[in-house]
Design a protein around this motif. Structure first.
Motif, PDB file in Angstrom:
ATOM      1  N   HIS A 214      -9.929   8.066   2.430  1.00  0.00           N
ATOM      2  CA  HIS A 214     -10.146   7.209   1.265  1.00  0.00           C
ATOM      3  C   HIS A 214      -9.758   7.959  -0.010  1.00  0.00           C
ATOM      4  CE1 HIS A 214     -12.611   5.268  -1.938  1.00  0.00           C
ATOM      5  NE2 HIS A 214     -12.100   4.198  -1.360  1.00  0.00           N
ATOM      6  N   GLY A 215      -9.009   7.292  -0.875  1.00  0.00           N
ATOM      7  CA  GLY A 215      -8.497   7.909  -2.087  1.00  0.00           C
ATOM      8  C   GLY A 215      -7.109   8.486  -1.923  1.00  0.00           C
ATOM      9  N   ARG A 216      -6.659   8.661  -0.672  1.00  0.00           N
ATOM     10  CA  ARG A 216      -5.311   9.169  -0.419  1.00  0.00           C
ATOM     11  C   ARG A 216      -4.359   8.034  -0.038  1.00  0.00           C
ATOM     12  NH1 ARG A 216      -5.417  14.192   3.493  1.00  0.00           N
ATOM     13  NH2 ARG A 216      -3.315  14.400   2.625  1.00  0.00           N
TER      14      ARG A 216
ATOM     15  N   LEU B 158       5.218  -0.244 -10.343  1.00  0.00           N
ATOM     16  CA  LEU B 158       5.231   0.252  -8.974  1.00  0.00           C
ATOM     17  C   LEU B 158       6.158  -0.580  -8.091  1.00  0.00           C
ATOM     18  CD1 LEU B 158       4.223   2.196  -6.859  1.00  0.00           C
ATOM     19  CD2 LEU B 158       2.205   0.743  -6.537  1.00  0.00           C
ATOM     20  N   VAL B 159       6.175  -1.881  -8.294  1.00  0.00           N
ATOM     21  CA  VAL B 159       7.093  -2.734  -7.523  1.00  0.00           C
ATOM     22  C   VAL B 159       8.536  -2.335  -7.795  1.00  0.00           C
ATOM     23  CG1 VAL B 159       7.974  -5.088  -7.325  1.00  0.00           C
ATOM     24  CG2 VAL B 159       5.522  -4.673  -7.265  1.00  0.00           C
ATOM     25  N   ARG B 160       8.856  -2.038  -9.044  1.00  0.00           N
ATOM     26  CA  ARG B 160      10.222  -1.587  -9.366  1.00  0.00           C
ATOM     27  C   ARG B 160      10.559  -0.304  -8.613  1.00  0.00           C
ATOM     28  NH1 ARG B 160      10.731  -1.232 -15.749  1.00  0.00           N
ATOM     29  NH2 ARG B 160      12.598  -0.098 -15.082  1.00  0.00           N
ATOM     30  N   ALA B 161       9.609   0.634  -8.608  1.00  0.00           N
ATOM     31  CA  ALA B 161       9.856   1.898  -7.903  1.00  0.00           C
ATOM     32  C   ALA B 161      10.024   1.663  -6.408  1.00  0.00           C
ATOM     33  CB  ALA B 161       8.698   2.861  -8.163  1.00  0.00           C
ATOM     34  N   GLN B 162       9.183   0.817  -5.824  1.00  0.00           N
ATOM     35  CA  GLN B 162       9.263   0.569  -4.388  1.00  0.00           C
ATOM     36  C   GLN B 162      10.561  -0.144  -4.018  1.00  0.00           C
ATOM     37  OE1 GLN B 162       5.546  -1.488  -3.607  1.00  0.00           O
ATOM     38  NE2 GLN B 162       4.501   0.432  -3.116  1.00  0.00           N
TER      39      GLN B 162
ATOM     40  N   PRO C  51       0.835  -1.215   0.000  1.00  0.00           N
ATOM     41  CA  PRO C  51       0.000   0.000   0.000  1.00  0.00           C
ATOM     42  C   PRO C  51       0.861   1.252   0.000  1.00  0.00           C
ATOM     43  CG  PRO C  51      -0.822  -1.589   1.597  1.00  0.00           C
ATOM     44  CD  PRO C  51       0.494  -2.119   1.111  1.00  0.00           C
ATOM     45  N   VAL C  52       0.386   2.282  -0.680  1.00  0.00           N
ATOM     46  CA  VAL C  52       1.095   3.554  -0.780  1.00  0.00           C
ATOM     47  C   VAL C  52       0.212   4.627  -0.164  1.00  0.00           C
ATOM     48  CG1 VAL C  52       2.294   5.153  -2.314  1.00  0.00           C
ATOM     49  CG2 VAL C  52       2.118   2.740  -2.929  1.00  0.00           C
ATOM     50  N   PHE C  53       0.812   5.459   0.681  1.00  0.00           N
ATOM     51  CA  PHE C  53       0.057   6.493   1.379  1.00  0.00           C
ATOM     52  C   PHE C  53       0.523   7.872   0.919  1.00  0.00           C
ATOM     53  CE2 PHE C  53       0.358   2.803   4.163  1.00  0.00           C
ATOM     54  CZ  PHE C  53      -0.981   2.565   4.433  1.00  0.00           C
ATOM     55  N   ASP C  54      -0.436   8.781   0.797  1.00  0.00           N
ATOM     56  CA  ASP C  54      -0.133  10.166   0.484  1.00  0.00           C
ATOM     57  C   ASP C  54       0.694  10.763   1.625  1.00  0.00           C
ATOM     58  OD1 ASP C  54      -0.061  12.840  -0.099  1.00  0.00           O
ATOM     59  OD2 ASP C  54      -2.231  13.072  -0.337  1.00  0.00           O
ATOM     60  N   PRO C  55       1.891  11.295   1.339  1.00  0.00           N
ATOM     61  CA  PRO C  55       2.701  11.890   2.419  1.00  0.00           C
ATOM     62  C   PRO C  55       2.002  13.026   3.137  1.00  0.00           C
ATOM     63  CG  PRO C  55       4.022  11.577   0.443  1.00  0.00           C
ATOM     64  CD  PRO C  55       2.596  11.314   0.058  1.00  0.00           C
ATOM     65  N   GLY C  56       0.936  13.578   2.519  1.00  0.00           N
ATOM     66  CA  GLY C  56       0.201  14.655   3.161  1.00  0.00           C
ATOM     67  C   GLY C  56      -0.714  14.188   4.283  1.00  0.00           C
ATOM     68  N   ILE C  57      -0.945  12.879   4.399  1.00  0.00           N
ATOM     69  CA  ILE C  57      -1.747  12.360   5.507  1.00  0.00           C
ATOM     70  C   ILE C  57      -0.961  12.550   6.797  1.00  0.00           C
ATOM     71  CG2 ILE C  57      -2.790  10.285   6.493  1.00  0.00           C
ATOM     72  CD1 ILE C  57      -3.173   9.219   3.688  1.00  0.00           C
TER      73      ILE C  57
ATOM     74  N   ARG D 274       7.447  11.006  -1.511  1.00  0.00           N
ATOM     75  CA  ARG D 274       6.655  11.815  -2.445  1.00  0.00           C
ATOM     76  C   ARG D 274       6.757  11.264  -3.861  1.00  0.00           C
ATOM     77  NH1 ARG D 274       8.332  17.965  -0.509  1.00  0.00           N
ATOM     78  NH2 ARG D 274       7.248  17.924   1.534  1.00  0.00           N
ATOM     79  N   GLN D 275       7.956  10.856  -4.247  1.00  0.00           N
ATOM     80  CA  GLN D 275       8.135  10.267  -5.572  1.00  0.00           C
ATOM     81  C   GLN D 275       7.325   8.978  -5.699  1.00  0.00           C
ATOM     82  OE1 GLN D 275       9.735  11.262  -8.305  1.00  0.00           O
ATOM     83  NE2 GLN D 275      10.470  13.178  -7.434  1.00  0.00           N
ATOM     84  N   GLU D 276       7.359   8.149  -4.646  1.00  0.00           N
ATOM     85  CA  GLU D 276       6.601   6.893  -4.682  1.00  0.00           C
ATOM     86  C   GLU D 276       5.106   7.162  -4.823  1.00  0.00           C
ATOM     87  OE1 GLU D 276       5.813   2.923  -1.896  1.00  0.00           O
ATOM     88  OE2 GLU D 276       7.266   4.467  -1.266  1.00  0.00           O
ATOM     89  N   TRP D 277       4.604   8.166  -4.084  1.00  0.00           N
ATOM     90  CA  TRP D 277       3.177   8.489  -4.172  1.00  0.00           C
ATOM     91  C   TRP D 277       2.822   9.053  -5.542  1.00  0.00           C
ATOM     92  CZ3 TRP D 277      -1.395   7.543  -2.547  1.00  0.00           C
ATOM     93  CH2 TRP D 277      -2.449   8.443  -2.794  1.00  0.00           C
ATOM     94  N   ALA D 278       3.665   9.913  -6.092  1.00  0.00           N
ATOM     95  CA  ALA D 278       3.391  10.481  -7.410  1.00  0.00           C
ATOM     96  C   ALA D 278       3.362   9.386  -8.478  1.00  0.00           C
ATOM     97  CB  ALA D 278       4.445  11.539  -7.754  1.00  0.00           C
ATOM     98  N   ILE D 279       4.324   8.472  -8.396  1.00  0.00           N
ATOM     99  CA  ILE D 279       4.358   7.361  -9.359  1.00  0.00           C
ATOM    100  C   ILE D 279       3.130   6.482  -9.194  1.00  0.00           C
ATOM    101  CG2 ILE D 279       5.594   5.239  -9.943  1.00  0.00           C
ATOM    102  CD1 ILE D 279       8.195   6.763  -9.302  1.00  0.00           C
ATOM    103  N   ALA D 280       2.784   6.158  -7.944  1.00  0.00           N
ATOM    104  CA  ALA D 280       1.621   5.299  -7.703  1.00  0.00           C
ATOM    105  C   ALA D 280       0.338   5.968  -8.180  1.00  0.00           C
ATOM    106  CB  ALA D 280       1.529   4.964  -6.209  1.00  0.00           C
ATOM    107  N   SER D 281       0.199   7.266  -7.966  1.00  0.00           N
ATOM    108  CA  SER D 281      -1.012   7.971  -8.403  1.00  0.00           C
ATOM    109  C   SER D 281      -1.137   7.926  -9.920  1.00  0.00           C
ATOM    110  CB  SER D 281      -0.981   9.422  -7.919  1.00  0.00           C
ATOM    111  OG  SER D 281      -0.940   9.480  -6.509  1.00  0.00           O
TER     112      SER D 281
END
Length: 339
Positions: free
Chosen positions: A149-151, A166-170, A9-15, A198-205
């Protein structure tokens, strides 16, 4: 998807950090962004009626009556090993209150202080009612999963191509954050801790949006469309391909950074080996200085081995002589006939 191609799971760093920790600790509460948001808890008439009856009874039993003592006696009757843990599941303060309150009430009554006993019972009853109401609140994990939800994005939000990227990025992010160079501050540890999530979240989004668009394309059933309509959809295909290429380039940059971190780890390891060489060389010189004594000891050991071989040969010869001179066991005549 197997575990190797299944992203975490990927979480928005803004949470907020506290909510992120709660969400990460309760993955079963999370709902994929591609699904409807969880509904707030519904309170039915039956629930209200049950609480109206249960909460006062609960508060009277534990806050006014000797319910705590009855619970301890019940647990003791079960012959459980963890009697203390079972009694303290609500915490030390509630257990202390429900054990001491009945005793204090009896003491006050014996002293003729009926008003004080009633006041103590009322305070205890109110405290247990408040505690029960707090226990009935929506769990923190469920609330956070609903509000954010959604973040956060789950494996269900990605199709196979997106999940692989995404697995490659993680893996690249993990390689950097787990590297010795990052932990020792040789890299920009503060920047890594802030920028990489932040990069992980941007890529995942972006990958989640690719997945949504591809799923929409499947629903459109383009094979059933006319050539003219399919031509109108071609720019969308090109835009999706360009975006996929762009995010792949970003992931490749992360992987290159992870390789640089690995090379920095190798260089750091090599520097530590070189720094230890002078002390190691001194130990090796001491080892060589003791080789003269080792040669003398080896000669002595070889002599002892030769003595052991001579002793063994002598013992074997004695055993052979004893076997040659030992008479054969003569059996009784009747046993020889039965053989």
């Amino acid at each position: 998807m197997n575990d190797e191609s299944r992203p975490r799971p990927v979480f928005d760093p803004g949470i907020p950090v506290a909510d992120r920790a709660v969400l990460a600790a309760a993955p079963e509460r999370l709902v994929a962004a591609s699904l409807p948001a969880p509904a707030p808890p519904a309170v039915t008439a039956a629930t209200v009626a049950a609480r109206v009856l249960w909460i006062p009874a609960f508060a009277v039993f534990y806050g006014v009556l000797p319910g705590g003592w009855l619970r301890v006696f019940f647990l003791a009757s079960l012959d459980q090993d963890d009697l203390v843990g079972g009694a303290l599941r609500w915490g030390r303060l509630p257990v202390l209150a429900m054990m001491l309150t009945p005793a204090l009430q009896v003491l006050l009554l014996l002293l003729g202080q009926q008003e004080a006993a009633v006041l103590l019972a009322a305070v205890s009853f109110t405290g247990w009612v408040i505690g029960a109401l707090r226990h009935l609140r929506e769990p923190a994990a469920a609330r956070a999963a609903r509000e954010h939800h959604g973040r956060y994005l789950l494996p269900a939000d990605f199709d196979r191509p997106a999940a692989r990227l995404l697995v490659r990025a993680q893996r690249a992010v993990d390689a950097v954050l787990r590297s010795q160079s990052h932990r020792t501050g040789l890299l920009d540890d503060v920047g890594n801790t802030v920028v990489l999530p932040r990069q992980e979240w941007a890529i995942a989004s972006t990958l989640a949006e690719h997945t949504r668009l591809r799923r929409e394309r499947v629903v459109q059933q383009t094979e059933r469309l006319s050539p003219r309509v399919r031509a109108l959809l071609e720019p969308q295909e090109r835009a999706l391909a360009l975006s996929a290429r762009s995010v792949t380039v970003r992931i490749e940059a992360l992987e290159a950074y992870a390789r640089r971190a690995g090379e920095a780890d190798d260089a750091f390891h090599e520097s530590r080996v070189l720094a230890a060489l002078p002390e190691q060389n001194a130990r090796y010189r001491d080892l060589l200085a003791g080789t003269v004594g080792d040669e003398m000891a080896a000669a002595e050991i070889r002599g002892m081995a030769e003595d052991a071989r001579r002793t063994e040969r002598a013992l074997r010869e004695e055993v052979a002589d004893a076997l040659d001179t030992t008479p054969e066991l003569a059996l009784p005549k009747d046993q020889e006939e039965t053989r």
